[in-house]
Design a protein around this motif. Structure first.
Motif, short mmCIF file in Angstrom:
data_model
loop_
_atom_site.label_atom_id
_atom_site.label_comp_id
_atom_site.label_asym_id
_atom_site.label_seq_id
_atom_site.Cartn_x
_atom_site.Cartn_y
_atom_site.Cartn_z
N LEU A 39 32.04 23.93 75.62
CA LEU A 39 32.71 23.28 74.50
C LEU A 39 32.08 21.92 74.23
O LEU A 39 31.80 21.16 75.16
N ALA A 40 31.84 21.63 72.97
CA ALA A 40 31.30 20.33 72.57
C ALA A 40 32.08 19.81 71.38
O ALA A 40 32.50 20.58 70.52
N SER A 41 32.28 18.51 71.35
CA SER A 41 32.93 17.90 70.19
C SER A 41 32.04 18.02 68.97
O SER A 41 30.82 18.25 69.09
N LEU A 42 32.62 17.85 67.80
CA LEU A 42 31.80 17.90 66.58
C LEU A 42 30.70 16.85 66.62
O LEU A 42 29.58 17.10 66.16
N ASP A 43 31.00 15.67 67.16
CA ASP A 43 29.99 14.62 67.23
C ASP A 43 28.82 15.01 68.11
O ASP A 43 27.68 14.60 67.87
N ALA A 44 29.09 15.81 69.15
CA ALA A 44 28.04 16.17 70.11
C ALA A 44 27.36 17.49 69.78
O ALA A 44 26.38 17.86 70.44
N ALA A 45 27.85 18.21 68.77
CA ALA A 45 27.37 19.57 68.52
C ALA A 45 26.18 19.64 67.56
O ALA A 45 25.58 20.71 67.42
N ARG A 46 25.82 18.54 66.93
CA ARG A 46 24.74 18.57 65.93
C ARG A 46 23.45 19.10 66.55
O ARG A 46 23.01 18.67 67.59
N GLY A 47 22.86 20.10 65.88
CA GLY A 47 21.59 20.67 66.31
C GLY A 47 21.72 21.76 67.35
O GLY A 47 20.73 22.44 67.65
N LEU A 48 22.92 21.97 67.91
CA LEU A 48 23.11 23.00 68.91
C LEU A 48 23.41 24.34 68.23
O LEU A 48 23.57 24.42 67.01
N VAL A 49 23.47 25.39 69.04
CA VAL A 49 23.64 26.75 68.51
C VAL A 49 25.02 27.26 68.87
O VAL A 49 25.43 27.22 70.04
N LEU A 50 25.74 27.73 67.86
CA LEU A 50 27.09 28.26 68.05
C LEU A 50 27.09 29.49 68.95
O LEU A 50 26.23 30.37 68.82
N ALA A 51 28.10 29.56 69.81
CA ALA A 51 28.26 30.73 70.67
C ALA A 51 29.56 31.46 70.33
O ALA A 51 30.07 32.26 71.13
N GLU A 52 30.12 31.21 69.17
CA GLU A 52 31.34 31.87 68.70
C GLU A 52 31.36 31.87 67.18
O GLU A 52 30.67 31.07 66.55
N ASP A 53 32.15 32.76 66.61
CA ASP A 53 32.42 32.71 65.17
C ASP A 53 33.49 31.65 64.91
O ASP A 53 34.41 31.47 65.71
N ILE A 54 33.37 30.96 63.80
CA ILE A 54 34.35 29.94 63.41
C ILE A 54 35.12 30.46 62.20
O ILE A 54 34.53 30.81 61.18
N ARG A 55 36.44 30.52 62.35
CA ARG A 55 37.31 30.97 61.26
C ARG A 55 38.18 29.82 60.79
O ARG A 55 38.59 28.98 61.60
N SER A 56 38.46 29.79 59.51
CA SER A 56 39.25 28.71 58.94
C SER A 56 40.70 28.82 59.40
O SER A 56 41.31 29.89 59.32
N ALA A 57 41.25 27.71 59.87
CA ALA A 57 42.64 27.71 60.34
C ALA A 57 43.62 27.76 59.17
O ALA A 57 44.73 28.27 59.31
N THR A 58 43.23 27.23 58.04
CA THR A 58 44.08 27.20 56.85
C THR A 58 43.24 27.54 55.63
O THR A 58 42.02 27.67 55.72
N ALA A 59 43.90 27.68 54.50
CA ALA A 59 43.15 27.80 53.25
C ALA A 59 42.40 26.50 53.00
O ALA A 59 42.85 25.41 53.37
N THR A 60 41.22 26.60 52.39
CA THR A 60 40.43 25.43 52.04
C THR A 60 40.08 25.48 50.57
O THR A 60 39.43 26.43 50.13
N PRO A 61 40.54 24.50 49.75
CA PRO A 61 41.48 23.44 50.14
C PRO A 61 42.87 24.02 50.40
O PRO A 61 43.20 25.10 49.92
N PRO A 62 43.70 23.28 51.14
CA PRO A 62 45.01 23.83 51.51
C PRO A 62 46.05 23.77 50.40
O PRO A 62 47.14 24.33 50.54
N PHE A 63 45.75 23.10 49.30
CA PHE A 63 46.71 22.98 48.19
C PHE A 63 45.93 22.77 46.90
O PHE A 63 44.77 22.35 46.91
N ASP A 64 46.57 23.10 45.77
CA ASP A 64 45.96 22.78 44.48
C ASP A 64 45.82 21.27 44.37
O ASP A 64 46.76 20.52 44.66
N ASN A 65 44.64 20.81 43.95
CA ASN A 65 44.45 19.36 43.84
C ASN A 65 43.54 19.03 42.67
O ASN A 65 42.89 19.91 42.08
N SER A 66 43.52 17.76 42.33
CA SER A 66 42.79 17.31 41.15
C SER A 66 41.31 17.12 41.46
O SER A 66 40.95 16.56 42.49
N ALA A 67 40.47 17.56 40.55
CA ALA A 67 39.03 17.36 40.66
C ALA A 67 38.57 16.09 39.95
O ALA A 67 37.38 15.76 39.99
N MET A 68 39.49 15.38 39.30
CA MET A 68 39.13 14.19 38.53
C MET A 68 40.20 13.11 38.70
O MET A 68 41.36 13.41 39.01
#
Length: 433
Positions: A39-68
């Motif tokens: 396990l590595a923090s996001l700060d320490a993971a740059r340039g490394l190779v993932l050993a798992e699939d990453i799935r979104s915990a929530t919808a992205t974006p999580p709510f309707d929001n303004s683009a302007m």
């Protein structure tokens, strides 16, 4: 290109029992299995190779929001709005990004809203501030009717909860770090970067900048190889130069064995009276030494330090030739692919291009040549010339500093003529044209 014919024995040719480059590389890669994931923090993971699939915990974006930046509105209030027919709305709320407010909008009402702020339930469009009279504290006059759902970012339009956003084997570039963060992850299972000790051997070596006495030269190899290790995505631990003393080297290797994944040595691997690396390592059943059919870089040693008391295998050991060009070519051909595999990378090798020779040179019979070259581009055509006047001489480190590629000459070719087409391994150089 001129192929090898029936020549008299050549002193520069490799022995008949020497390994080919492909054979030696296969043995290296068979040993270099990917390091166990951690396990590595996001700060320490740059340039490394993932050993798992990453799935979104929530919808992205999580709510309707303004683009302007502008006003959240009920579009039905503004169907006829124009510069000639402005419509004024009552402003009942001020919504900044991060707010949890959800004001109810009645007909004729609006909420001032900033980019990224959640949209009120009754709002079905956003009017940019540029399409208003810039508003006041309590009222805003709209000068243009908005399109349906104008400037709204819908919940889940980037990813739905449970969607796979990154797959195993992905190299964590900055954009992928952002995707993992957006998916709600603060740490990731990754293959760690190999820790690599870099050692130069030779009593003739002094620290660069120190005044050498007669017979001494600056240690360039440990700096060369440590930089190459870092560029390959591994973590260099530059030990520097050690003298030609068997006990000193043996103690150093034993100390390093439990702290690093790989040890890269340069020098002391041939058949000289003071070849300390070979003297220390050749007796080990886990090491092998022998010639490889290549130029430069014929003498090679490879294996592992013996397993520890806990049975865990010792670090992988590369014993490279001491001349700088030989050491660097050996690193690129054998060590770099191994480090990439240890780190979990699928892409192990440098990219190659085809280029024609800008001048002629000779290649030793029976040995694959790796000529440091400068790549010259003329329109769509690529041409290469040796980076040093002395060609592929293994001591020509100043010329090596100009190289942007390694021209690969097959072992059955003894002469490259101007215009011959070559395969060229591209090196990572800022000045590559």
């Amino acid at each position: 290109m001129h192929e090898n014919g029936h020549h008299a024995a050549d002193a520069c040719a490799a022995p008949a029992d020497a390994e080919t480059v492909a054979e030696h590389l296969a043995a290296v890669l068979a040993t270099a299995t990917p390091l166990a994931p951690e396990l590595a923090s996001l700060d320490a993971a740059r340039g490394l190779v993932l050993a798992e699939d990453i799935r979104s915990a929530t919808a992205t974006p999580p709510f309707d929001n303004s683009a302007m930046d502008g006003y959240a509105v009920r579009r039905a209030d503004l169907l006829d709005a124009s510069a000639e027919n402005p419509v004024t709305l009552q402003v009942i709320a001020d919504l900044a990004a991060g707010t949890s407010e959800n004001p109810a909008l009645d007909p004729g009402q609006a909420a001032r809203i900033m980019t990224g702020a959640p949209l009120p339930d009754e709002a079905d469009a956003v009017v940019p501030i540029e399409d208003t009279n810039r508003g006041g504290l309590y009222f805003a006059t709209v000068l243009r009717a908005p399109e349906p759902a104008a400037h709204i970012r819908r919940a889940g339009e980037d990813a739905q909860a449970g969607d796979t956003v990154l797959t195993t084997g992905s190299v964590l570039w900055p954009t992928r770090i952002a995707a993992a963060a957006s998916a709600g992850r603060s740490s990731l299972l990754v293959h760690p970067a190999p820790r690599v000790a870099v050692i130069s051997t030779g009593s003739e070596l002094v620290t660069p900048g120190d005044a050498p006495r007669r017979g001494q030269i600056p240690d360039s190899n440990s700096y060369l190889l440590a930089a190459a290790v870092a560029e390959a995505g591994a973590v260099p631990i530059r030990i520097g130069a050690v003298p030609d003393d068997e006990n000193t080297l043996r103690d150093l290797l034993a100390t390093l064995a439990g702290t690093v994944d790989v040890i890269v040595l340069s020098g002391g691997v041939s058949v000289g009276a003071f070849d300390v690396v070979k003297a220390v390592l050749a007796p080990l059943p886990t090491m092998s030494f022998g010639p490889v059919k290549m130029q430069p870089g014929k003498p090679q040693g490879f294996g592992r330090w013996p397993a520890g008391d806990d049975g865990a295998p010792g670090p992988v050991i590369f014993a490279l030739p001491g001349n700088p060009v030989s050491a660097y070519v050996s690193f690129e051909v054998f060590v770099r692919p191994a480090l990439r595999r240890l780190g979990g990378h699928a892409e192990l090798h440098r990219p190659t291009v085809s280029a024609s020779a800008a001048k002629s040179w000779n290649s030793p019979p029976g040995r694959a040549q790796y000529m440091p070259v400068i790549i010259e581009r003329t329109g769509a055509d690529s041409r290469v010339r040796p980076a040093a006047a002395g060609g592929s001489g293994s001591h020509l480190v100043a010329g090596l500093g100009q190289a942007t590629g390694l021209a690969l000459v097959p072992e059955d070719v003894t002469r490259i003529d101007e215009g011959d087409l070559l395969t060229v391994m591209l090196l990572l150089c800022p000045h590559l044209p």
